[in-house]
Design an enzyme around this catalytic site. Structure first.
Site, short mmCIF file in Angstrom:
data_model
loop_
_atom_site.label_atom_id
_atom_site.label_comp_id
_atom_site.label_asym_id
_atom_site.label_seq_id
_atom_site.Cartn_x
_atom_site.Cartn_y
_atom_site.Cartn_z
N HIS A 64 141.73 37.68 -55.72
CA HIS A 64 143.06 37.12 -55.98
C HIS A 64 143.15 35.77 -55.28
O HIS A 64 143.42 35.68 -54.08
CB HIS A 64 144.15 38.07 -55.46
CG HIS A 64 145.52 37.48 -55.48
ND1 HIS A 64 146.51 37.85 -54.58
CD2 HIS A 64 146.08 36.54 -56.28
CE1 HIS A 64 147.61 37.17 -54.82
NE2 HIS A 64 147.37 36.36 -55.85
N HIS A 86 144.31 31.53 -56.30
CA HIS A 86 144.86 30.60 -57.30
C HIS A 86 144.10 29.28 -57.24
O HIS A 86 143.87 28.73 -56.16
CB HIS A 86 146.35 30.38 -57.06
CG HIS A 86 147.16 31.64 -57.15
ND1 HIS A 86 147.57 32.17 -58.35
CD2 HIS A 86 147.62 32.48 -56.20
CE1 HIS A 86 148.26 33.28 -58.14
NE2 HIS A 86 148.29 33.50 -56.83
N PHE A 101 157.99 28.16 -50.81
CA PHE A 101 156.57 28.39 -51.02
C PHE A 101 156.05 27.52 -52.17
O PHE A 101 154.99 26.89 -52.06
CB PHE A 101 156.33 29.87 -51.31
CG PHE A 101 154.98 30.17 -51.89
CD1 PHE A 101 153.83 29.99 -51.14
CD2 PHE A 101 154.86 30.62 -53.20
CE1 PHE A 101 152.58 30.27 -51.68
CE2 PHE A 101 153.62 30.90 -53.73
CZ PHE A 101 152.47 30.73 -52.98
N ASN A 102 156.77 27.47 -53.28
CA ASN A 102 156.34 26.64 -54.41
C ASN A 102 156.35 25.16 -54.05
O ASN A 102 155.51 24.39 -54.52
CB ASN A 102 157.25 26.89 -55.61
CG ASN A 102 156.99 28.23 -56.27
OD1 ASN A 102 155.87 28.74 -56.25
ND2 ASN A 102 158.03 28.83 -56.85
N LYS A 107 155.54 23.86 -51.28
CA LYS A 107 154.40 23.54 -50.44
C LYS A 107 153.16 23.16 -51.26
O LYS A 107 152.17 22.70 -50.70
CB LYS A 107 154.07 24.74 -49.54
CG LYS A 107 155.07 24.95 -48.41
CD LYS A 107 154.97 23.86 -47.36
CE LYS A 107 155.89 24.13 -46.19
NZ LYS A 107 155.75 23.12 -45.12
N TYR A 108 153.19 23.35 -52.56
CA TYR A 108 152.08 22.93 -53.40
C TYR A 108 152.05 21.40 -53.55
O TYR A 108 151.08 20.85 -54.06
CB TYR A 108 152.18 23.56 -54.79
CG TYR A 108 151.60 24.96 -54.87
CD1 TYR A 108 150.26 25.16 -55.15
CD2 TYR A 108 152.40 26.07 -54.67
CE1 TYR A 108 149.72 26.43 -55.23
CE2 TYR A 108 151.88 27.35 -54.75
CZ TYR A 108 150.54 27.53 -55.03
OH TYR A 108 150.01 28.79 -55.08
N HIS A 145 148.65 42.41 -54.54
CA HIS A 145 149.61 42.71 -53.46
C HIS A 145 149.88 44.22 -53.34
O HIS A 145 149.26 44.88 -52.54
CB HIS A 145 150.92 41.93 -53.64
CG HIS A 145 150.74 40.45 -53.55
ND1 HIS A 145 150.32 39.83 -52.40
CD2 HIS A 145 150.91 39.46 -54.47
CE1 HIS A 145 150.24 38.51 -52.60
NE2 HIS A 145 150.58 38.26 -53.85
N ASP A 152 144.58 34.73 -51.74
CA ASP A 152 145.78 34.25 -52.42
C ASP A 152 145.78 32.72 -52.53
O ASP A 152 145.43 32.18 -53.58
CB ASP A 152 147.04 34.75 -51.71
CG ASP A 152 148.28 34.66 -52.58
OD1 ASP A 152 148.19 34.09 -53.70
OD2 ASP A 152 149.35 35.14 -52.17
N GLN A 194 147.27 27.05 -48.28
CA GLN A 194 148.56 27.27 -47.62
C GLN A 194 148.46 28.18 -46.40
O GLN A 194 149.25 28.04 -45.47
CB GLN A 194 149.56 27.89 -48.61
CG GLN A 194 150.36 26.89 -49.42
CD GLN A 194 149.55 26.26 -50.52
OE1 GLN A 194 148.63 26.89 -51.05
NE2 GLN A 194 149.85 25.03 -50.88
#
Length: 800
Positions: A266, A268, A340-341, A343-344, A558, A613, A617
């Site tokens: 897992h 990305h 969280f999004n 931080k991309y 998860h 994951d 990050q």
């Protein structure tokens, strides 16, 4: 009247009110001491009116071989025979309809199955002491999964056999059409659908039936006790066999943990690199390619890379890890998916993300392709690490697939260290508000129709055809904690036109799984590779998502919420559904590391693996997967054998080809036999695998019967059967001693060697007790303590 129409006319559709009551059954979780009083509540009285469809799947070839004597294994004329015995007028009435499932082409499994749709017109009433009824309910729940997953009996191997194609690859003489959100395939001279899948109505009927079982108090208590017993048996096994495992590992000169294959199941793609690797790459491009035109203004004027950095007030000197600000800490984004999004975006700049981390931009993804190749080069240095990078298809437009495949093929982004997975974000409302789509049906059309067209005629999409050879599965991603509307599941995809409400999780997953199943049948017909469905599930939000995953998913990412649902957790154990857990990621977003259930899941025998994951990050080293393993080993005190078992699980869960898995972990997982020679590949002690196999065989034998359990798990070894009996305390039943035995007992002291025999063992007057058994040691210790305490009490002494 045809059988299909007969079934539809007799099966009452679930009303919106009934679905609401089904979701509210979690409010009925009460203590066991309350007994049947739980059904006196207002919610339960309403629930009595609820009609749940229960799917029973039975194999015709099993009826003659299985030795379970229960109603599920005999032909039924009346469904009342399948219900718990009740007295008088309170006995439940029901109707049973049996007919053949429409069999998809090329699948013998579907030809053998029969579907028995049972309408239960009152509450599910099982008392705590009715263990047979509880087991029957669990058997029903387990068999629901058989209707949605291909080759589910093969113990986690869900690939369709594509070794022999029934039609030519270039044979494009097929028609394609949409029918209630699912693609159908057929020949021009025949209107028959070659790729049949369960309907949405059947799915939600089965899901409601599963929900009733998972919420029922006695079933929950039974599953929790079975899981606790599995955990206790594992702890006893560790006490008894830990030294033997250590000896086996020392004598194995072939592999160790550093040299067994580990798969990051897992991860990305947009955050697969370490932050230092991204920083060095950005500095290199700023230094050598600052004049590259990387984007344009709203008026069409070009913008160079140097200007993008200057507008962000970044130079090569002040561009640091802190300036990028992509690391996520608990205080920053705990339960904040929006942060969280965000931080991309490197340095908080969305334009930098567009330039460096997007495949569709002014440069046609040039920088991201180069960065991906650097990640592959780093993986080449690590001999035994593999990854499954997940890249997005949004469903905003049909050309997405062609654009992505052109980027992949032109840049040759293929490596034997990686297989690709497609993740589909659940953001329909975003595209609806943008005007890109008019309904949810448009999203499905943009995602799946290019794949069916490519399978029908590969010459129409040659690069997509090449790319799909490297794709192994699909994922469904987004924030699970967003509130859902359970009453919206009755709306067909073409009628879902709301701009503000997103379809619920179960809605997304069903239509993805249904179309993946249809696509797999079509591709298997042509001898092409097939795809799995491995969604994000159980990270946050409603635990009922896990019920959806049990029916539809090959594995999940998860799975934290499994801890709250013991019935689903037990079903996950029986079916060995893969769980890709990411404790470091969860620690920053949803659950502290010390509260993560990974260690207990592993002890209970669930099929868990460790994954990263988003390394950019969450991780700090250049090798994030090893970092994940090392943290887990230190916090949960995992031994080398434990880590190797988790690594072996990751190989089983992955989408890499079967023949590669055989090279990495041996043939045992295919033949369902524990082989000593496989230890040189996966480095898991043979006795550990035999123990796991024996425990699961016993659980499956209780639920499904010995024939089915043997077919799923395989044969168990005699020595582990003896050890299993030892764990069940059957060897502690001592013979009663005669009155004269006390004097004779002094002549023969307790043996410290389990292999020594007593001269009086055969005459029935003396039973040998081995102090190598921890339970005997515990009993002796308690006896000595009691004697010491008594002596101290008599003489007035004090003991600490």
């Amino acid at each position: 009247m045809e059988k299909g129409h007969l079934r539809k006319s007799l099966m009452r559709q679930l009303t919106m009110q009934e679905l609401q009551y089904a979701r509210r059954t979690r409010e009925l979780q009460v203590s066991e001491s309350e007994g049947d009083d739980v059904f006196d509540s207002p919610i339960a009285q309403k629930q009595q009116e609820f009609t749940a469809g229960v799917l029973y799947v039975q194999q015709e070839d099993e009826l003659e071989n299985d030795d379970i004597t229960d109603p599920l294994h005999t032909p039924l004329q009346n469904a009342d025979d399948m219900l718990p015995e009740q007295s008088g007028a309170s006995k439940t009435k029901s109707v049973c309809i049996a007919d053949e499932v429409v069999s998809p082409s090329g699948s013998s499994k579907w030809n053998k199955q029969k579907r028995l749709l049972v309408r239960l017109e009152s509450k599910l009433k099982i008392k705590d002491h009715d263990v047979d009824d509880i087991i029957r309910a669990l058997r029903d729940a387990y068999r629901l999964r058989w209707y949605y997953i291909e080759n589910v009996e093969e113990d986690g191997i869900t690939e369709i056999d594509t070794s022999s194609a029934e039609v030519s690859l270039n044979d494009g003489n097929f028609w394609l059409r949409w029918n209630h959100g699912v693609v159908e395939v057929g020949r021009p001279d025949d209107d028959e659908n070659l790729c049949s899948v369960p309907s949405a109505q059947e799915f939600y009927t089965d899901l409601s039936a599963l929900h009733l079982i998972t919420c029922h108090g006695p079933v929950r208590s039974y599953c929790w006790k079975r899981l606790s017993l599995l955990e206790a048996k594992y702890k006893l096994y560790k006490l008894e066999k830990e030294h033997e495992e250590a000896v086996a590992l020392r004598h194995s000169s072939f592999k160790d943990f550093d040299h067994v294959v580990k798969v990051d199941t897992h991860i990305h793609h947009s955050a697969c690199m370490s932050m230092k690797l991204l920083l060095d790459f950005m500095k290199k491009k700023l230094r050598n390619s600052s004049e590259d035109v990387v984007t344009e203004e709203s008026d069409g004027s070009p913008v160079t890379l140097g200007r993008v950095f200057s507008d962000s007030q970044l130079t090569e000197d002040n561009l640091t890890l802190d300036a990028l600000d992509m690391k996520i800490y608990a205080e920053d984004a705990y339960h904040r998916f929006d942060r969280f999004n965000a931080k991309y975006n490197p340095a908080g700049q969305s334009r930098l993300r567009e330039v460096f981390l997007k495949s569709s931009n002014k440069l046609k993804g040039k920088y991201l392709a180069e960065l991906t190749k650097e990640v592959f080069a780093h993986l080449e240095e690590s001999v035994d690490e593999r990854v499954e990078l997940r890249i997005s298809i949004y469903g905003r437009k049909r050309s997405e697939w062609d654009e992505l495949s052109v980027w992949m093929v032109d840049n040759q982004l293929f490596s034997d260290r990686n297989v690709w997975m497609i993740q589909v974000p659940r953001i329909y409302t975003v595209f609806r508000q943008m005007g890109s789509v008019s309904s949810f049906q448009d999203v499905l059309d943009n995602i799946f129709m290019p794949l069916f067209e490519c399978t029908k005629d590969p010459s129409l999409h040659p690069k997509l055809h090449e790319f799909l050879q490297k794709v192994t599965g699909f994922d469904s991603v987004d924030d699970e904690s967003i509130p859902e509307h359970a009453l919206d599941t009755q709306i067909p995809p073409k009628d879902w036109t709301d701009q503000l409400r997103n379809p619920p999780y179960s809605y997304y997953c069903y239509y993805m799984r249904a179309n993946i199943n249809a696509l797999n049948q079509f591709r298997a017909l042509k001898g092409l590779n097939t795809f799995s469905f491995r969604p994000h599930c159980g990270e946050a939000g409603n635990p009922e998502h896990l019920e959806v995953a049990f029916l539809l998913a090959d594995s999940i990412a998860h799975g934290l919420k499994l801890w709250q649902t013991p019935v689903v957790q037990y079903l996950f154990y029986l079916a060995q559904i893969g769980i890709h857990m990411s404790p470091v990621s969860n620690n920053a977003l949803f659950l502290g590391y010390d509260k993560n259930p990974f260690a207990r899941f592993f002890a209970r025998g669930l099929n868990v693996s460790l994954s990263t994951d988003d390394p950019c990050q969450f991780h700090f080293t250049e090798n994030p997967l090893i970092e994940e393993y090392s943290i887990a080993a230190k916090v949960w005190r995992l031994s080398n054998a434990d880590q190797c078992e988790v690594a072996m699980n990751s190989v089983k869960q992955s989408g890499f080809p079967i023949h590669w898995k055989v090279q990495w972990i041996g043939e045992g997982f295919l033949t369902k036999r524990v082989r000593d020679e496989d230890m040189q590949l996966h480095n898991v002690p043979t006795i550990r695998l035999q123990f796991r196999q024996q425990l699961r065989h016993e659980e499956l034998k209780t639920i499904l019967g010995p024939v089915r359990a043997k077919r799923i798990v395989g044969e168990t070894t005699d020595n582990m059967q003896e050890f299993y009996q030892k764990l069940c305390f059957r060897n502690l039943q001592m013979q009663p001693l005669p009155a004269s035995a006390h004097a004779r007992f002094k002549e023969f002291p307790l043996s410290f060697n389990s292999d020594e025999s007593s001269p009086h063992e055969s005459d029935g007057h003396f039973t040998k007790v081995s102090l190598s058994n921890p339970l005997v040691l515990l009993a002796v210790g308690l006896l000595i303590g009691c004697v010491a305490y008594k002596v101290g009490y008599v003489h007035g002494s004090s003991f600490v």
